[in-house]
Design a protein around this motif. Structure first.
Motif, mmCIF file in Angstrom:
data_model
loop_
_atom_site.group_PDB
_atom_site.id
_atom_site.type_symbol
_atom_site.label_atom_id
_atom_site.label_comp_id
_atom_site.label_asym_id
_atom_site.label_seq_id
_atom_site.Cartn_x
_atom_site.Cartn_y
_atom_site.Cartn_z
ATOM 1 N N ALA A 36 45.318 49.997 22.162
ATOM 2 C CA ALA A 36 45.036 50.376 23.587
ATOM 3 C C ALA A 36 46.359 50.473 24.633
ATOM 4 N N ALA A 37 47.362 49.440 24.238
ATOM 5 C CA ALA A 37 48.434 49.370 24.959
ATOM 6 C C ALA A 37 49.443 50.373 24.757
ATOM 7 N N THR A 38 49.396 50.877 23.343
ATOM 8 C CA THR A 38 50.402 52.127 23.079
ATOM 9 C C THR A 38 49.739 53.399 23.688
ATOM 10 N N LEU A 39 48.567 53.428 23.526
ATOM 11 C CA LEU A 39 47.968 54.793 24.065
ATOM 12 C C LEU A 39 48.046 54.978 25.552
ATOM 13 N N ALA A 40 47.912 53.694 26.233
ATOM 14 C CA ALA A 40 48.206 53.742 27.692
ATOM 15 C C ALA A 40 49.477 54.096 28.043
ATOM 16 N N GLN A 41 50.518 53.736 27.188
ATOM 17 C CA GLN A 41 51.925 53.994 27.456
ATOM 18 C C GLN A 41 52.210 55.581 27.337
ATOM 19 N N TRP A 42 51.664 55.966 26.202
ATOM 20 C CA TRP A 42 51.717 57.585 26.294
ATOM 21 C C TRP A 42 51.144 58.418 27.312
ATOM 22 N N ILE A 43 49.888 58.016 27.622
ATOM 23 C CA ILE A 43 49.171 58.613 28.902
ATOM 24 C C ILE A 43 50.095 58.557 29.975
ATOM 25 N N ALA A 44 50.765 57.615 30.500
ATOM 26 C CA ALA A 44 51.587 57.029 31.689
ATOM 27 C C ALA A 44 52.919 57.770 31.373
#
Length: 205
Positions: free
Chosen positions: A115-123
């Motif tokens: 989840a943390a990596t996904l959130a980083q790439w979304i932002a």
């Protein structure tokens, strides 16, 4: 939609040898069947402006739902890349014009790698999106919620699929996009030779 069903995006803006871009997408779907996938549903084909604006000819875009049996997301992505290579794709330049682009958008509610990596790439800021590409598979696709050329065809085959990070359905993400971006897309007809795998989307997912 369970994790054995993949949502993919298909696109291209350069014709292939002896065929139009739309015919290339149809041929790519046939190649995916030969790879062992079952095609559950395919959206209409849509014409859309190149992204970023002015970077090349208009694209033809579509989405499909594939039955993947027991393949992992990484195995699905590898199969998509094999088909791209078979059609001459060379991933040398980010966002370059191409004859065929196959993107794995989602597999059920899978979040990868975390989840943390996904959130980083979304932002990720737009300036970085143009120059950075992840070194590992990110699911759902981090730009999925931002692109009309993905959400409009995806809505035709999976309007109720819900983004596991954002908590929004495809219908809700599409409704949030600016009207001008959605208006820039237009559906196009199936290839004139009649060799079409276009089907009316199954909206049960």
């Amino acid at each position: 939609m369970d994790r054995t069903t993949a949502l993919i995006a298909l696109g291209g803006n350069l014709p292939g040898p002896g065929r139009t871009v739309a015919q290339t997408l149809v041929a790519a779907l046939a190649a995916l069947v030969r790879e062992g996938f079952g095609i559950v549903a395919v959206s209409r084909f849509h014409r859309s402006p190149a992204y970023p604006a002015g970077s090349g000819p208009d694209y033809v875009n579509a989405c499909a739902r594939l039955q993947t049996a027991d393949l992992t997301p990484a195995e699905v992505l590898a199969a998509l890349h094999r088909v791209e290579v078979a059609f001459g794709r060379n991933r040398s330049t980010r966002w370059a014009a191409r004859g065929l682009d196959l993107d794995l958008l989602a597999m059920g509610d899978t979040i990868a790698p975390d989840a943390a990596t996904l959130a980083q790439w979304i932002a990720l800021p737009p300036t970085d999106q143009a120059r950075l590409a992840p070194e590992t598979l990110i699911l759902p696709h981090p730009r999925l919620a931002e692109r009309a050329f993905v959400l409009i065809p995806l809505f035709e085959i999976a309007p109720r699929w819900r983004h596991p990070m954002l908590g929004q359905s495809v219908a809700e993400m599409l409704a949030a996009l600016p009207a001008a971006e959605k208006a820039a897309l237009s559906p196009i007809c199936a290839p004139a030779n009649g060799d079409s795998m276009l089907v009316k989307g199954n909206t049960s997912a």
